[in-house]
Design a protein around this motif. Structure first.
Motif, PDB file in Angstrom:
ATOM      1  N   VAL A 100       0.875  -1.181   0.000  1.00  0.00           N
ATOM      2  CA  VAL A 100       0.000   0.000   0.000  1.00  0.00           C
ATOM      3  C   VAL A 100       0.906   1.223   0.000  1.00  0.00           C
ATOM      4  N   ARG A 101       0.556   2.199  -0.848  1.00  0.00           N
ATOM      5  CA  ARG A 101       1.370   3.424  -0.941  1.00  0.00           C
ATOM      6  C   ARG A 101       0.502   4.649  -0.728  1.00  0.00           C
ATOM      7  N   ASN A 102       1.003   5.566   0.097  1.00  0.00           N
ATOM      8  CA  ASN A 102       0.339   6.856   0.304  1.00  0.00           C
ATOM      9  C   ASN A 102       1.073   7.996  -0.392  1.00  0.00           C
ATOM     10  N   SER A 123       7.326   6.651  -3.930  1.00  0.00           N
ATOM     11  CA  SER A 123       8.710   6.369  -3.542  1.00  0.00           C
ATOM     12  C   SER A 123       9.103   5.027  -4.156  1.00  0.00           C
ATOM     13  N   GLY A 124      10.342   4.615  -3.949  1.00  0.00           N
ATOM     14  CA  GLY A 124      10.784   3.277  -4.326  1.00  0.00           C
ATOM     15  C   GLY A 124      10.490   2.904  -5.762  1.00  0.00           C
ATOM     16  N   SER A 125       9.948   1.701  -5.947  1.00  0.00           N
ATOM     17  CA  SER A 125       9.754   1.189  -7.313  1.00  0.00           C
ATOM     18  C   SER A 125       8.687   1.969  -8.080  1.00  0.00           C
ATOM     19  N   PHE A 126       7.715   2.543  -7.354  1.00  0.00           N
ATOM     20  CA  PHE A 126       6.666   3.334  -8.033  1.00  0.00           C
ATOM     21  C   PHE A 126       7.279   4.593  -8.652  1.00  0.00           C
ATOM     22  N   VAL A 135       4.815   6.403   4.209  1.00  0.00           N
ATOM     23  CA  VAL A 135       4.926   6.536   2.745  1.00  0.00           C
ATOM     24  C   VAL A 135       4.340   5.312   2.061  1.00  0.00           C
ATOM     25  N   ASP A 136       4.811   4.140   2.475  1.00  0.00           N
ATOM     26  CA  ASP A 136       4.283   2.887   1.925  1.00  0.00           C
ATOM     27  C   ASP A 136       4.656   1.734   2.851  1.00  0.00           C
ATOM     28  N   PHE A 137       4.090   0.575   2.600  1.00  0.00           N
ATOM     29  CA  PHE A 137       4.450  -0.607   3.392  1.00  0.00           C
ATOM     30  C   PHE A 137       4.050  -1.868   2.642  1.00  0.00           C
ATOM     31  N   LYS A 138       4.613  -2.974   3.129  1.00  0.00           N
ATOM     32  CA  LYS A 138       4.328  -4.291   2.554  1.00  0.00           C
ATOM     33  C   LYS A 138       3.832  -5.205   3.663  1.00  0.00           C
ATOM     34  N   VAL A 139       2.780  -5.941   3.396  1.00  0.00           N
ATOM     35  CA  VAL A 139       2.332  -6.957   4.356  1.00  0.00           C
ATOM     36  C   VAL A 139       2.169  -8.300   3.643  1.00  0.00           C
ATOM     37  N   ASP A 184      11.638  -2.432   8.460  1.00  0.00           N
ATOM     38  CA  ASP A 184      12.147  -3.221   7.319  1.00  0.00           C
ATOM     39  C   ASP A 184      11.107  -3.264   6.200  1.00  0.00           C
ATOM     40  N   SER A 185       9.835  -3.178   6.572  1.00  0.00           N
ATOM     41  CA  SER A 185       8.767  -3.404   5.591  1.00  0.00           C
ATOM     42  C   SER A 185       7.889  -2.175   5.365  1.00  0.00           C
ATOM     43  N   CYS A 186       8.306  -1.046   5.929  1.00  0.00           N
ATOM     44  CA  CYS A 186       7.570   0.217   5.730  1.00  0.00           C
ATOM     45  C   CYS A 186       8.547   1.291   5.260  1.00  0.00           C
ATOM     46  N   ARG A 187       8.038   2.290   4.569  1.00  0.00           N
ATOM     47  CA  ARG A 187       8.831   3.515   4.370  1.00  0.00           C
ATOM     48  C   ARG A 187       8.227   4.592   5.257  1.00  0.00           C
ATOM     49  N   LEU A 188       9.090   5.213   6.046  1.00  0.00           N
ATOM     50  CA  LEU A 188       8.660   6.176   7.055  1.00  0.00           C
ATOM     51  C   LEU A 188       9.497   7.432   6.907  1.00  0.00           C
TER      52      LEU A 188
HETATM   53  P1  TMP Z   1       9.015  -0.854  -3.463  1.00  0.00           P
HETATM   54  O1  TMP Z   1       8.803   0.619  -3.609  1.00  0.00           O
HETATM   55  O2  TMP Z   1      10.466  -1.257  -3.551  1.00  0.00           O
HETATM   56  O3  TMP Z   1       8.134  -1.640  -4.389  1.00  0.00           O
HETATM   57  O4  TMP Z   1       8.571  -1.235  -1.965  1.00  0.00           O
HETATM   58  C1  TMP Z   1       7.276  -0.979  -1.501  1.00  0.00           C
HETATM   59  C2  TMP Z   1       7.206  -1.276  -0.013  1.00  0.00           C
HETATM   60  O5  TMP Z   1       7.442  -2.645   0.252  1.00  0.00           O
HETATM   61  C3  TMP Z   1       8.247  -0.521   0.833  1.00  0.00           C
HETATM   62  O6  TMP Z   1       7.641  -0.106   2.039  1.00  0.00           O
HETATM   63  C4  TMP Z   1       9.310  -1.530   1.132  1.00  0.00           C
HETATM   64  C5  TMP Z   1       8.539  -2.832   1.146  1.00  0.00           C
HETATM   65  N1  TMP Z   1       9.312  -3.956   0.667  1.00  0.00           N
HETATM   66  C6  TMP Z   1       9.511  -5.057   1.480  1.00  0.00           C
HETATM   67  O7  TMP Z   1       9.066  -5.086   2.621  1.00  0.00           O
HETATM   68  N2  TMP Z   1      10.214  -6.106   0.976  1.00  0.00           N
HETATM   69  C7  TMP Z   1      10.711  -6.141  -0.277  1.00  0.00           C
HETATM   70  O8  TMP Z   1      11.327  -7.123  -0.664  1.00  0.00           O
HETATM   71  C8  TMP Z   1      10.497  -4.985  -1.115  1.00  0.00           C
HETATM   72  C9  TMP Z   1      11.029  -4.962  -2.516  1.00  0.00           C
HETATM   73  C10 TMP Z   1       9.769  -3.940  -0.599  1.00  0.00           C
END
Ligand code: TMP
Ligand code: ASP
Length: 242
Positions: free
Chosen positions: A96-98, A101-104, A177-181, A200-204
């Motif tokens: 989920v992204r708010n 950033s990152g890959s987007f 900013v975003d996070f992964k679950v 590790d799994s969020c952007r803050l």
């Molecule tokens: P991304 O912008 O690289 O696609 O990442 C989106 C979000 O997912 C970001 O908060 C970081 C998280 N993430 C993980 O937790 N594990 C991963 O392997 C990757 C690539 C991203």
């Protein structure tokens, strides 16, 4: 201490090890003092990282449960270890992204931290060999990674997680900013939130300084990571209702 005994290593990931216990429905999760990025290509041992993430994840999972978001967390046992409900992990990363950033940001060459009117949702297929490719609903359904109902459930739960995490981090003067679950199926066939929720799994991003307070510090080589995670934990412990 706990009445549960750690038994056999079930799975060793990049940041956590999972062990069976004397209860077939309970898994022992050890948060390692290791950080990786770029699918494990960048890997460093870091003292204190495991315990900080274990505590942050425990506090967040407990808070989400208190807010009606069922998840695998049972309890924290000691500094680096927690007990979780055994689930079969669905091989998808739900993002989920708010803000961009990152890959987007890279994919669409858009402005860094452009704010979205509505959260962006994405699924990525968990496969180290394929480097976790982007996957859409019909692809995931065709590959039998999840069915349509499960895709819809994951999307809906991820949005609820986003709403609550935004509230928590806002209290900490942080933009989420975003996070992964990740999700799993438990022994009652229920789809529940699993894995970890940590920096590790969020952007803050700090609302005032706009500095990153998450794994981007490591990915981009911006400085020491553990003090940043400790700062997140300190602010989280000061949020009254968490
Ligand atoms: P991304 O912008 O690289 O696609 O990442 C989106 C979000 O997912 C970001 O908060 C970081 C998280 N993430 C993980 O937790 N594990 C991963 O392997 C990757 C690539 C991203
Ligand atoms: N989780 C991946 C890794 O550990 C990628 C990342 O978070 O950047 O390598």
């Amino acid at each position: 201490m706990t009445e549960y005994q750690k038994k056999d290593l079930l799975y060793k990931g990049k940041a956590k090890e999972m062990f069976t216990t004397n209860d077939p429905d309970v898994i022992w999760v050890h948060y390692m003092d290791q950080v990786t990025a770029f699918n494990g290509k960048k890997k460093v041992q870091m003292s204190g990282k495991g315990q900080t993430n274990c505590k942050i994840s425990s506090l967040i999972f407990q808070d989400l449960a208190n807010h009606g978001i069922t998840n695998h967390f049972i309890k924290q046992i000691d500094s680096n270890n927690m007990l979780v409900k055994r689930v079969k992990i669905i091989e998808l990363e739900t993002v989920v992204r708010n803000f961009a950033s990152g890959s987007f940001e890279k994919k669409f060459a858009c402005e860094h931290l452009m704010k979205f009117e509505k959260p962006v949702q994405e699924f990525w297929f968990k496969s180290d060999e394929l480097n976790d490719p982007f996957i859409n609903d019909s692809q995931a359904i065709a590959l039998k990674v999840a069915n349509e109902d499960q895709m819809n459930q994951m999307r809906a739960i991820a949005l609820k997680v986003n709403d609550r995490l935004k509230e928590i981090f806002s209290e900490m003067n942080i933009d989420l900013v975003d996070f992964k679950v990740e999700f799993g199926i438990d022994s009652d066939n229920q789809l529940i939130l699993a894995d970890e929720i940590s920096p590790d799994s969020c952007r803050l991003v700090d609302k005032t300084t706009r500095k990153s307070l998450d794994k981007d510090v490591f990915r981009k080589g911006l400085g020491e990571l553990v003090p940043v995670y400790e700062e997140i934990l300190k602010r989280l412990e000061n949020v009254e209702e968490v």
